[in-house]
Design an enzyme around this catalytic site. Structure first.
Site, short mmCIF file in Angstrom:
data_model
loop_
_atom_site.label_atom_id
_atom_site.label_comp_id
_atom_site.label_asym_id
_atom_site.label_seq_id
_atom_site.Cartn_x
_atom_site.Cartn_y
_atom_site.Cartn_z
N ASP A 1 0.85 -1.20 0.00
CA ASP A 1 0.00 0.00 0.00
C ASP A 1 0.88 1.24 0.00
O ASP A 1 1.79 1.37 0.79
CB ASP A 1 -0.94 0.05 1.21
CG ASP A 1 -2.19 0.86 0.90
OD1 ASP A 1 -3.29 0.31 0.98
OD2 ASP A 1 -2.06 2.05 0.57
N VAL B 1 1.60 0.97 -7.31
CA VAL B 1 1.31 0.05 -8.41
C VAL B 1 1.49 0.73 -9.77
O VAL B 1 1.68 0.05 -10.79
CB VAL B 1 -0.12 -0.55 -8.32
CG1 VAL B 1 -0.26 -1.41 -7.07
CG2 VAL B 1 -1.19 0.53 -8.37
N ASN C 1 -5.79 -4.86 -6.19
CA ASN C 1 -6.90 -4.24 -5.46
C ASN C 1 -6.72 -2.73 -5.27
O ASN C 1 -7.71 -2.03 -5.04
CB ASN C 1 -7.00 -4.96 -4.09
CG ASN C 1 -7.90 -4.23 -3.12
OD1 ASN C 1 -9.12 -4.35 -3.20
ND2 ASN C 1 -7.31 -3.45 -2.20
N SER D 1 -15.64 -3.32 -11.04
CA SER D 1 -16.65 -2.59 -10.27
C SER D 1 -17.95 -2.61 -11.06
O SER D 1 -17.94 -2.68 -12.30
CB SER D 1 -16.17 -1.15 -10.09
OG SER D 1 -17.26 -0.31 -9.79
N TYR E 1 -13.04 5.98 -14.05
CA TYR E 1 -13.06 4.75 -13.25
C TYR E 1 -13.74 3.62 -14.04
O TYR E 1 -13.25 2.48 -14.07
CB TYR E 1 -13.82 5.08 -11.97
CG TYR E 1 -13.89 4.03 -10.91
CD1 TYR E 1 -12.77 3.71 -10.14
CD2 TYR E 1 -15.09 3.39 -10.62
CE1 TYR E 1 -12.86 2.77 -9.13
CE2 TYR E 1 -15.19 2.46 -9.61
CZ TYR E 1 -14.07 2.15 -8.87
OH TYR E 1 -14.16 1.22 -7.87
N LYS F 1 -12.10 0.12 -15.10
CA LYS F 1 -12.64 -1.08 -14.46
C LYS F 1 -13.16 -2.10 -15.48
O LYS F 1 -13.05 -3.30 -15.25
CB LYS F 1 -13.73 -0.70 -13.45
CG LYS F 1 -13.18 -0.01 -12.20
CD LYS F 1 -12.14 -0.86 -11.48
CE LYS F 1 -11.98 -0.52 -10.02
NZ LYS F 1 -10.87 -1.29 -9.40
N ALA G 1 -18.77 -2.53 -0.86
CA ALA G 1 -18.50 -2.53 0.58
C ALA G 1 -18.36 -1.10 1.09
O ALA G 1 -17.95 -0.20 0.35
CB ALA G 1 -17.21 -3.30 0.86
#
Ligand SMILES: NC(=O)c1ccc[n+]([C@@H]2O[C@H](COP(=O)([O-])OP(=O)(O)OC[C@H]3O[C@@H](n4cnc5c(N)ncnc54)[C@H](O)[C@@H]3O)[C@@H](O)[C@H]2O)c1
Length: 297
Positions: free
Chosen positions: A38, A73, A99, A151, A164, A168, A196
């Site tokens: 991270d 990343v 992720n 997503s 996004y 995705k 979530a």
């Protein structure tokens, strides 16, 4: 049947919080050695913190094995170093969960191209960077399990998230192609579309649903998709303990009576008729189904 990750080495990117942390903790609990990556960025991808260290401490406190990595990343060189570090310490890399993610939400009219690029850089190029860094290792091992994070926005669209969404859905296509290319080396590649309550969705879930949509309720689907007996090329939706399958379908279609746009308009209902639609297993099936249609099948 118990799903164990004993003897496996897993890398989870963006695992300093939210979904990635839940995946990392559960993988470690089930025996995996986990590299917790991270950058510790803010929600928009700016800044840096030691978020991964806290998750490593949690895993170790529970008796598991973990190491941290603070690389981005979006930087291929850093991802190569990360993979080399895991391999040197633990002998291989069996699982990669892509992720890490950021948001720069705005309607497309107001979105700067730099914000479009930044989101594609972290989600799509970032996943390609990490996957490229582990691919040869997994080929050599004749074993690999990779999970892409898509997503519902990518699969179905969402107002204000053009950047996004583009990244995705790109990941779902990336995964399905790698599933084909990885098959002969026992590399399985799947996609998850989670939902979530995390920092990323802060303010979107009403308070009474926060306890329902926890990251821990998504982890079972993610872990199954990186397990030894995982399917490949699957796209699962997961949230609040509910697991769904998403498919990219193709209708039977129509042979136009004449090659004109008017004929497309006149045939619209038949073109979009969903009875008899299929889920192609590769792009080549489009041409095959067209030929079948021309032959009257
Ligand atoms: N929460 C949801 O409902 C939801 C829905 C669909 C998809 N997703 C996806 O799930 C993934 C996890 O999101 P989350 O909800 O846990 O949010 P989150 O913000 O808690 O987690 C994302 C993590 O990625 C890290 N990160 C950002 N840029 C990075 C970089 N360049 N390199 C390494 N790490 C980086 C962040 O520091 C953060 O810890 C994301 O890919 C997100 O797009 C989440």
């Amino acid at each position: 049947m118990i799903i164990s990750f004993e003897g496996r080495v897993a890398i989870v990117t963006g695992a300093g919080g939210g979904l990635g942390r839940a995946y990392a903790l559960e993988l470690a609990k089930r025996g995996a050695k986990v590299l917790v990556n991270d950058l510790g960025a803010a929600r928009d991808g700016t800044g840096h913190s030691d978020a991964a260290l806290a998750v490593v401490a949690e895993i170790e406190a529970a008796g598991g094995q973990a190491m941290s990595d603070g690389g981005s990343v979006a930087d291929y060189g850093q991802m190569e170093k990360m993979v080399a570090k895991a391999k040197a310490a633990w002998g291989g890399v069996h699982i990669l969960i892509n992720n890490a993610g950021i948001l720069r939400d705005k309607s497309f009219a107001k979105m700067e191209i730099a914000d479009f690029r930044a989101v594609v850089d972290v989600h799509l190029i970032g996943s390609a960077n990490c996957t490229k860094a582990v691919w040869a290792v997994m080929q050599e091992q004749n074993y690999g399990r990779i999970l892409m994070t898509s997503s519902s926005t990518g699969l179905y669209g969402n107002f204000g998230q053009a950047n996004y969404a583009a990244a995705k859905l790109g990941l779902a296509g990336f995964a399905r192609t790698l599933a084909l290319e990885g098959a002969r080396h026992n590399i399985k590649v799947n996609t998850i579309a989670p939902t979530a309550a995390t920092r990323m969705t802060h303010g979107l879930f009403p308070p009474e649903l926060l306890g329902l949509f926890t990251p821990e309720t998504v982890a079972p689907a993610a872990l199954y998709l990186v397990s030894e007996d995982a399917p490949t090329a699957a796209i699962l939706g997961a949230g609040a303990g509910v697991v769904q399958a998403a498919n990219i379908t193709l209708t039977r279609g129509v042979k136009l009576a004449e090659a004109t746009p008017e004929a497309v308009a006149a045939s619209w209902a038949a073109i979009t008729e969903r009875e008899g639609e299929i889920v192609p297993q590769s792009g080549a099936e489009q041409a095959m189904t067209i030929l079948a249609r021309l032959q009257g099948n």
